[in-house]
Design a protein around this motif. Structure first.
Motif, PDB file in Angstrom:
ATOM      1  N   GLY A  15      64.124  56.801  69.288  1.00  0.00           N
ATOM      2  CA  GLY A  15      62.884  56.603  69.999  1.00  0.00           C
ATOM      3  C   GLY A  15      61.790  57.584  69.622  1.00  0.00           C
ATOM      4  N   ILE A  21      65.261  51.929  70.083  1.00  0.00           N
ATOM      5  CA  ILE A  21      65.398  51.565  71.491  1.00  0.00           C
ATOM      6  C   ILE A  21      65.952  50.144  71.671  1.00  0.00           C
ATOM      7  CG2 ILE A  21      64.245  51.400  73.718  1.00  0.00           C
ATOM      8  CD1 ILE A  21      64.569  54.258  72.529  1.00  0.00           C
ATOM      9  N   VAL A  25      69.413  49.551  73.727  1.00  0.00           N
ATOM     10  CA  VAL A  25      69.414  48.737  74.943  1.00  0.00           C
ATOM     11  C   VAL A  25      70.372  47.561  74.789  1.00  0.00           C
ATOM     12  CG1 VAL A  25      68.012  47.187  76.369  1.00  0.00           C
ATOM     13  CG2 VAL A  25      67.113  49.425  75.703  1.00  0.00           C
ATOM     14  N   GLU A  42      66.881  46.875  82.520  1.00  0.00           N
ATOM     15  CA  GLU A  42      66.485  47.687  81.373  1.00  0.00           C
ATOM     16  C   GLU A  42      65.925  49.040  81.781  1.00  0.00           C
ATOM     17  OE1 GLU A  42      63.634  47.350  77.427  1.00  0.00           O
ATOM     18  OE2 GLU A  42      64.617  45.562  78.224  1.00  0.00           O
ATOM     19  N   ARG A  46      67.322  52.340  80.031  1.00  0.00           N
ATOM     20  CA  ARG A  46      66.467  53.282  79.315  1.00  0.00           C
ATOM     21  C   ARG A  46      66.599  54.702  79.858  1.00  0.00           C
ATOM     22  NH1 ARG A  46      61.715  51.822  76.364  1.00  0.00           N
ATOM     23  NH2 ARG A  46      61.851  49.700  75.583  1.00  0.00           N
ATOM     24  N   SER A  47      66.922  54.829  81.126  1.00  0.00           N
ATOM     25  CA  SER A  47      67.095  56.169  81.704  1.00  0.00           C
ATOM     26  C   SER A  47      68.338  56.862  81.157  1.00  0.00           C
ATOM     27  CB  SER A  47      67.173  56.086  83.233  1.00  0.00           C
ATOM     28  OG  SER A  47      68.432  55.587  83.664  1.00  0.00           O
ATOM     29  N   ILE A  49      69.141  56.828  77.953  1.00  0.00           N
ATOM     30  CA  ILE A  49      68.893  57.202  76.567  1.00  0.00           C
ATOM     31  C   ILE A  49      68.575  58.691  76.474  1.00  0.00           C
ATOM     32  CG2 ILE A  49      67.374  56.831  74.582  1.00  0.00           C
ATOM     33  CD1 ILE A  49      67.043  53.937  75.537  1.00  0.00           C
ATOM     34  N   ALA A 167      62.092  61.369  75.665  1.00  0.00           N
ATOM     35  CA  ALA A 167      62.784  61.229  76.951  1.00  0.00           C
ATOM     36  C   ALA A 167      62.611  62.476  77.810  1.00  0.00           C
ATOM     37  CB  ALA A 167      64.270  60.963  76.724  1.00  0.00           C
ATOM     38  N   ALA A 188      61.752  55.802  74.787  1.00  0.00           N
ATOM     39  CA  ALA A 188      62.391  55.381  76.036  1.00  0.00           C
ATOM     40  C   ALA A 188      61.607  55.765  77.280  1.00  0.00           C
ATOM     41  CB  ALA A 188      63.794  55.985  76.120  1.00  0.00           C
ATOM     42  N   THR A 190      58.471  56.737  79.917  1.00  0.00           N
ATOM     43  CA  THR A 190      57.127  56.261  80.230  1.00  0.00           C
ATOM     44  C   THR A 190      56.160  57.444  80.246  1.00  0.00           C
ATOM     45  OG1 THR A 190      57.380  56.530  82.625  1.00  0.00           O
ATOM     46  CG2 THR A 190      58.102  54.433  81.663  1.00  0.00           C
TER      47      THR A 190
END
Length: 217
Positions: A15, A21, A25, A42, A46-47, A49, A167, A188, A190
């Motif tokens: 990522g 990613i 996933v 998802e 993603r959390s 990763i 991350a 991954a 936000t």
């Protein structure tokens, strides 16, 4: 905001250096389907990763960590080369860093051999001075141990390093290691979550990352 320029740049792999990613996933989704476990959305996947596989599975599915890790790795490796994608501009950035005398490394929570394979696929292996995978330390991100190990191998003080990752565990590990931190938004994590951790810089593309890592003047 501190100037995150440092003579050593350490990168996360998944990522960050490569767009893995979708591969990760789908590897998780396949593992749950093949193991007759309920699907997970998802956002939760993603959390996961950025952390080693087995502890993630063991925490979520006690007693099944080793089994689920094996299923994940079999599918992931079988589809690895076809699903991994270059991040636009990343080979050029690493080439520029090396040309400017910056030392470049990778610190990942994946097995070393898998990261080496990924670096070959995205044609970045030639630029890497040090590679730390999950094999090298017993503690893993967000613990600073892997980042500190990379600094030790390069014989540099952690304060001379910046860690770039996508991350929350990457930002936390960098801070705990005494390194500058740069969070990227194409992986991954936000932007809102990453920004809340107060990295030294938050960047949205490789062009912006280059401006932070190699400031003019």
């Amino acid at each position: 905001m501190l100037n995150p320029f440092r003579p050593v740049v350490l990168f996360d792999f998944d990522g960050t250096l490569a767009d893995t990613i979708p591969l990760i996933v789908e590897s998780y989704h396949h593992t749950l389907r093949a193991s007759a476990l309920p699907p997970v959305d998802e956002v939760e996947v993603r959390s996961w990763i950025g952390r080693p596989l087995q502890p993630v599975f063991e925490e979520r599915y006690p007693g099944r960590g080793a089994e689920l890790t094996a299923t994940y790795r079999d599918w992931n490796l079988a589809h690895h080369d076809e699903l991994i994608v270059r991040v636009d501009g990343m080979p050029q950035l690493l080439k520029q860093l090396v040309h400017k005398g910056v030392r470049v490394g990778v610190v990942s929570s994946k097995r070393r051999s898998t990261v080496e394979q990924g670096l070959r696929v995205v044609a970045l292996a030639e630029y890497i001075d040090v590679l730390v995978g999950m094999d090298e330390t017993t503690a893993h991100k967000p613990d600073p141990a892997p980042l500190l190990f990379a600094a030790e191998v390069l014989a540099v003080d952690p304060s001379q390093c910046v860690y770039v990752g996508d991350a929350d565990v990457d930002v936390l590990a960098a801070k705990a290691a005494g390194m500058a931190s740069i969070a990227v938004t194409w992986g991954a994590g936000t932007a809102d979550v990453l920004q809340s951790l107060e990295p030294d810089a938050l960047v949205r593309d490789v062009t912006e990352l280059e401006r932070v890592l190699l400031p003019s003047g």
